[in-house]
Design a protein around this motif. Structure first.
Motif, PDB file in Angstrom:
ATOM      1  N   ASP A  65      13.115   2.251   9.287  1.00 44.46           N
ATOM      2  CA  ASP A  65      12.191   1.943  10.391  1.00 44.46           C
ATOM      3  C   ASP A  65      11.573   3.228  10.962  1.00 44.46           C
ATOM      4  O   ASP A  65      10.399   3.244  11.355  1.00 44.46           O
ATOM      5  CB  ASP A  65      12.923   1.168  11.497  1.00 44.46           C
ATOM      6  N   SER A  68       8.934   4.275   8.554  1.00 49.13           N
ATOM      7  CA  SER A  68       7.798   3.331   8.671  1.00 49.13           C
ATOM      8  C   SER A  68       6.938   3.689   9.877  1.00 49.13           C
ATOM      9  O   SER A  68       5.700   3.647   9.806  1.00 49.13           O
ATOM     10  CB  SER A  68       8.292   1.890   8.830  1.00 49.13           C
ATOM     11  N   LEU A  71       5.000   6.813   9.169  1.00 50.89           N
ATOM     12  CA  LEU A  71       3.902   6.509   8.242  1.00 50.89           C
ATOM     13  C   LEU A  71       2.727   5.861   8.990  1.00 50.89           C
ATOM     14  O   LEU A  71       1.560   6.222   8.766  1.00 50.89           O
ATOM     15  CB  LEU A  71       4.396   5.588   7.124  1.00 50.89           C
ATOM     16  N   ALA A  72       3.043   4.913   9.877  1.00 52.71           N
ATOM     17  CA  ALA A  72       1.987   4.246  10.653  1.00 52.71           C
ATOM     18  C   ALA A  72       1.232   5.280  11.496  1.00 52.71           C
ATOM     19  O   ALA A  72      -0.005   5.292  11.519  1.00 52.71           O
ATOM     20  CB  ALA A  72       2.593   3.166  11.541  1.00 52.71           C
ATOM     21  N   ALA A 112       3.919   1.518   2.230  1.00 52.51           N
ATOM     22  CA  ALA A 112       5.026   1.151   3.122  1.00 52.51           C
ATOM     23  C   ALA A 112       6.329   1.769   2.636  1.00 52.51           C
ATOM     24  O   ALA A 112       6.448   2.192   1.488  1.00 52.51           O
ATOM     25  CB  ALA A 112       5.155  -0.362   3.160  1.00 52.51           C
ATOM     26  N   VAL A 113       7.301   1.784   3.539  1.00 54.55           N
ATOM     27  CA  VAL A 113       8.659   2.236   3.214  1.00 54.55           C
ATOM     28  C   VAL A 113       9.501   0.969   3.081  1.00 54.55           C
ATOM     29  O   VAL A 113       9.448   0.108   3.959  1.00 54.55           O
ATOM     30  CB  VAL A 113       9.229   3.113   4.348  1.00 54.55           C
TER      31      VAL A 113
ATOM     32  N   ARG B 192      -4.142   0.585  12.578  1.00 52.50           N
ATOM     33  CA  ARG B 192      -4.246   1.050  11.187  1.00 52.50           C
ATOM     34  C   ARG B 192      -5.489   0.475  10.496  1.00 52.50           C
ATOM     35  O   ARG B 192      -6.019   1.083   9.560  1.00 52.50           O
ATOM     36  CB  ARG B 192      -2.990   0.669  10.392  1.00 52.50           C
ATOM     37  N   GLN B 245       1.100  -2.952   7.586  1.00 52.83           N
ATOM     38  CA  GLN B 245       1.848  -2.900   8.843  1.00 52.83           C
ATOM     39  C   GLN B 245       2.345  -4.289   9.248  1.00 52.83           C
ATOM     40  O   GLN B 245       3.452  -4.415   9.788  1.00 52.83           O
ATOM     41  CB  GLN B 245       0.969  -2.298   9.950  1.00 52.83           C
TER      42      GLN B 245
END
Lengths: 136, 468
Positions: A65, A68, A71-72, A112-113, B192, B245
């Motif tokens: 998390d 994530s 990354l966002a 994504a992770v 995003r 996302q």
């Protein structure tokens, strides 16, 4: 001590991260993700910091998390984050300041992770390690 | 898994029986030829098909298409139909790139008529269609505009003047899932996506100019408006960071909620909640919004492609849409249930798989530089695969290995020598998507054709490729 290694995967990219403490493991994973992203940076003066916090079901989920969220922020801010200072880090909770540099672009598109196959364990050297699969 | 664990049903269908693992609720079926099995056994993809067979409410079989390869949670090429009343929805069964898909635009010109202008067309496409990682488009949407896109999909883009009613009629679901609810999409997801409408991103996404190379079914080709040597354009992309996302947000939420519903699964990436639960319904509405964003994205890109065509080739060409199909999506559809045989509503998860209803055009793109296929869905797809077929060639070689073994610059030269104009933002990215990294698309199309799920109509050969 912390280290990371980028591993092969048919469709995506895997990362092995290792640290002598949980904090070091999180730092290693963050640095590994930044390496996979391979940001193009033209101006190293443009630093950026963000505060993040989260709760997760356990420490492995917390690591995923955390990545994530980074990354966002990386995509929203068009920046690569490779440094983290923890205010709080437990098995299920995290508060931190992440910092990095503005990027012109990235060589790899991490979508994504994933949680797939991730599990933080202690290896024979006593270090914490896990593999992390990134969706590319 | 060993080959002995598979039971041969026929030349193109193999089964993993329920007895393979105690937690399987249904058997698994893989549509594949014997020669394709060997490579598949070297990775975890088949174990992932078995994992999917443990989902509460799964019906009939956990399925895999011939382009199956190792993913996360579901294998890529995985399909599962789950009882909508008593079963679950799993975001991992749709994937991060919600409604990644492909659309095909038709022209009225033959290759020979514009052969000399193909390099200029490739350059114009590269200029007009923003590509590359993290690169934004030509507009940043306000909150209200973005919510409209999320709830109205391609309809909103057409209403804004970037397409035609004909475009909407030729999209799967008309380019809009009405279940979408923008309030179920997080602020982070919206942030995003805000500047990403009209962009293809990177990875295996592309805009490709093709010529119709071979016709297998004259009658259907004529009905589809396809003819020999015709120039057509393929667009492949999805919901960009916004969709990624949505999946990230809901997998996290479902992991927290699963114990409440007594659900345990062999892979966290399969995280699932009952379809009728608040978590299941919220995800479904958010996923539908992500799917709408992807259709809007491909519609906006269509406008950019039309603009590029006008600049490079000239006015007067409509670039009519043949069809737009989703690869990563969940839909509610009706099929006979496993237990009663009565027709029931099911949540069909398609991850790297294409809907192939009877009579529907099916587009199966190959890897860069190789053929692609236009097929037509058959009645057998409803009986064998919940109306589903393959979505592409399927990866065979890792990205790191591809970059190690193939030099992007050499590959570009090789493709150009084969008459394919290449415009790519990243040379390393080009190497990752080299044809050698993928299964042979001809094998994938053959299996689909021979199982009777979909029938070949025409084959396409690329003449220009544009990617990030």
């Amino acid at each position: 001590m912390r280290a990371h290694q980028i591993l092969s995967h048919t469709a995506d990219v895997r990362l092995r991260a290792e640290g002598s403490t949980i904090e070091e493991l999180f730092c290693a994973a963050l640095e590994g993700m930044a390496e996979i992203q391979s940001a193009r940076i033209t101006n190293h003066e443009l630093r950026i910091t963000k505060n993040i916090n989260m709760k997760s079901v356990d420490r492995t989920a917390l690591l995923i998390d955390f990545l994530s969220e980074v990354l966002a922020q990386s995509q929203i801010e068009k920046a690569v984050f490779d440094t983290v200072a923890f205010v709080k880090l437990t098995n299920t909770e995290l508060e931190a300041e992440i910092s990095g540099e503005r990027a012109e672009g990235f060589a790899e598109d991490i979508k994504a992770v994933t949680y797939h196959g991730a599990e933080i364990v202690q290896n024979s050297a006593g270090n914490y390690e896990t593999t992390i699969l990134f969706d590319i | 898994m060993k080959k002995e664990d598979l039971i041969k049903i026929n030349d193109y269908t193999w089964e993993i029986p329920k007895s393979y693992r105690h937690d399987m609720r249904v058997p698994a079926r893989i549509f594949i030829s014997e020669k394709m099995i060997g490579k598949l056994l070297e990775e975890e993809a088949l174990e992932q098909v078995v994992n999917v067979a443990t989902l509460p409410g799964i019906q009939k079989y956990s399925l895999a298409m011939p382009d199956i390869h190792w993913g996360y949670g579901f294998a890529v090429g995985g399909v599962a139909a789950v009882d909508a009343e008593h079963g679950v929805i799993s975001p991992g069964g749709i994937g991060f790139d919600i409604n990644c898909g492909v659309r095909l635009l038709k022209t009225h010109v033959r290759y020979d008529e514009i052969k000399e202008k193909i390099p200029a067309l490739a350059s114009a496409l590269y200029k007009e269609v923003p590509s590359g990682v993290g690169r934004g488009g030509q507009m940043t949407l306000s909150e209200k505009e973005l919510d409209e896109v999320l709830e109205r999909g391609a309809e909103k883009i057409v209403a804004d003047g970037y397409g035609t009613q004909h475009d909407l009629k030729h999209c799967e679901s008309g380019g809009r899932l009405p279940e979408a609810d923008a309030t179920k999409v997080s602020k982070t997801a919206k942030a995003r996506g805000r500047d990403q409408l009209g962009t293809i991103g990177a990875g295996n996404h592309f805009v490709e100019v093709d010529r119709v190379d071979e016709i297998y079914d004259e009658q259907t080709a004529k009905e589809f408006g396809l003819f020999k040597d015709q120039i057509v354009i393929l667009i492949h992309c999805g919901s960009r960071g916004l969709g990624h996302q949505i999946a990230t947000d809901y997998i996290k939420r479902m992991l927290v909620a699963m114990p409440k519903y007594g659900i345990t699964l062999p892979d966290r990436q399969l995280a699932a909640c009952p379809f009728t639960s608040p978590e299941g319904q919220d995800y479904y509405k958010a996923m539908a919004a992500g799917a709408n964003f992807a259709w809007a994205n491909r519609q906006r890109i269509t406008w950019e492609v039309r603009k590029a065509w006008e600049h490079a080739i000239g006015k007067g060409e409509s670039l009519e849409l043949l069809y737009d199909v989703a690869h990563n999506i969940a839909k509610t559809e009706e099929y006979p249930s496993t237990s009663s045989g009565q027709v029931k509503k099911m949540v069909v998860h398609r991850k790297g798989a294409t809907r192939a209803f009877p009579g529907q055009p099916v587009i199966i793109p190959g890897s860069m530089g190789t053929h692609s296929f236009v097929m037509i869905g058959q009645k057998e797809s409803l009986e064998q695969s919940f109306g589903t077929t393959a979505h592409g060639a399927g990866r065979m070689m890792s990205r790191t290995q591809a970059k190690h073994e193939i030099r992007g610059a050499e590959l570009r030269e090789q493709l150009e020598a084969e008459g394919i104009s290449v415009r790519a933002g990243s040379v390393a990215g080009l190497a990752e998507e080299a044809p050698e990294a993928y299964k042979d698309i001809e094998d994938v199309a053959d299996v689909v054709h021979r199982t009777g799920i979909a029938r070949k109509v025409v084959r396409l050969r690329p003449v220009a490729v544009m990617k990030g």
